[in-house]
Write a protein that holds these residues in place. Structure first.
Motif, PDB file in Angstrom:
ATOM      1  N   GLN A  29      32.476  32.915  27.671  1.00  0.00           N
ATOM      2  CA  GLN A  29      32.518  33.647  26.440  1.00  0.00           C
ATOM      3  C   GLN A  29      33.845  33.906  26.043  1.00  0.00           C
ATOM      4  N   ILE A  30      34.064  34.481  24.551  1.00  0.00           N
ATOM      5  CA  ILE A  30      35.318  34.639  24.076  1.00  0.00           C
ATOM      6  C   ILE A  30      35.373  36.046  24.172  1.00  0.00           C
ATOM      7  N   ALA A  31      36.728  36.518  24.515  1.00  0.00           N
ATOM      8  CA  ALA A  31      37.020  38.025  24.601  1.00  0.00           C
ATOM      9  C   ALA A  31      38.501  38.312  24.207  1.00  0.00           C
ATOM     10  N   LYS A  32      38.719  39.457  23.742  1.00  0.00           N
ATOM     11  CA  LYS A  32      40.034  39.832  23.446  1.00  0.00           C
ATOM     12  C   LYS A  32      40.571  40.996  24.777  1.00  0.00           C
ATOM     13  N   VAL A  33      41.674  40.632  25.105  1.00  0.00           N
ATOM     14  CA  VAL A  33      42.225  41.572  26.228  1.00  0.00           C
ATOM     15  C   VAL A  33      42.566  42.859  25.508  1.00  0.00           C
ATOM     16  N   ARG A  34      41.880  43.973  25.940  1.00  0.00           N
ATOM     17  CA  ARG A  34      42.307  45.421  25.408  1.00  0.00           C
ATOM     18  C   ARG A  34      43.269  46.099  26.332  1.00  0.00           C
ATOM     19  N   GLY A  35      43.402  45.864  27.695  1.00  0.00           N
ATOM     20  CA  GLY A  35      44.168  46.520  28.437  1.00  0.00           C
ATOM     21  C   GLY A  35      43.982  46.085  29.968  1.00  0.00           C
ATOM     22  N   ASN A  36      44.661  47.032  30.610  1.00  0.00           N
ATOM     23  CA  ASN A  36      44.737  46.706  32.263  1.00  0.00           C
ATOM     24  C   ASN A  36      43.911  47.737  32.889  1.00  0.00           C
ATOM     25  N   VAL A  37      43.282  47.263  33.930  1.00  0.00           N
ATOM     26  CA  VAL A  37      42.521  48.257  34.825  1.00  0.00           C
ATOM     27  C   VAL A  37      43.436  48.477  35.953  1.00  0.00           C
ATOM     28  N   VAL A  38      43.797  49.607  36.580  1.00  0.00           N
ATOM     29  CA  VAL A  38      44.677  49.552  37.895  1.00  0.00           C
ATOM     30  C   VAL A  38      43.703  50.549  38.647  1.00  0.00           C
ATOM     31  N   LEU A  52      41.698  43.103  34.193  1.00  0.00           N
ATOM     32  CA  LEU A  52      41.866  43.276  32.733  1.00  0.00           C
ATOM     33  C   LEU A  52      40.678  43.806  31.969  1.00  0.00           C
ATOM     34  N   LEU A  53      40.644  44.725  31.105  1.00  0.00           N
ATOM     35  CA  LEU A  53      39.641  45.470  30.247  1.00  0.00           C
ATOM     36  C   LEU A  53      39.511  44.393  28.885  1.00  0.00           C
ATOM     37  N   LEU A  54      38.404  43.679  28.916  1.00  0.00           N
ATOM     38  CA  LEU A  54      38.079  42.708  27.526  1.00  0.00           C
ATOM     39  C   LEU A  54      37.286  43.228  26.813  1.00  0.00           C
TER      40      LEU A  54
END
Length: 100
Positions: free
Chosen positions: A2-11, A25-27
């Motif tokens: 699937q195609i996704a956009k990276v929205r942020g990091n998950v730590v 990563l949060l996609l």
């Protein structure tokens, strides 16, 4: 995939031992027109993707195979950073245009 956009990091400082050292990563998934869908996924990052980049994400049992170890509890893995998406004669996304 699937195609996704990276929205942020998950730590996470505490992880399942087999996930130590894995960047998460949060996609946000996107549709065929490049519009964001109301669906998010947390994925292991194998390629060094960054926030706002478009990526290909492999989900399910394929994600575990990509990592080379079916014992890891992964349901999604980023397998590529997208340079461009074109449908017929329409450019839906271009990485180079994003950073102009």
């Amino acid at each position: 995939m699937q195609i996704a956009k990276v929205r942020g990091n998950v730590v996470s400082t505490q992880k399942e031992p087999s996930l130590r050292g894995t960047k998460l990563l949060l996609l946000q998934l996107v549709d065929e027109e490049g519009q964001p869908l109301p669906k998010y996924e947390v994925a292991a990052d194998n390629v060094g993707a960054g926030v706002d980049e478009w990526v290909l994400v492999s989900c399910g049992s394929a994600a575990r195979i990509v990592q080379g170890n079916e014992q890891r509890p992964l349901d999604a893995v980023v397998v590529a950073i997208i340079d461009s998406v074109r449908i017929e004669d329409r450019l839906i996304y271009s990485k180079k245009d994003q950073y102009r």
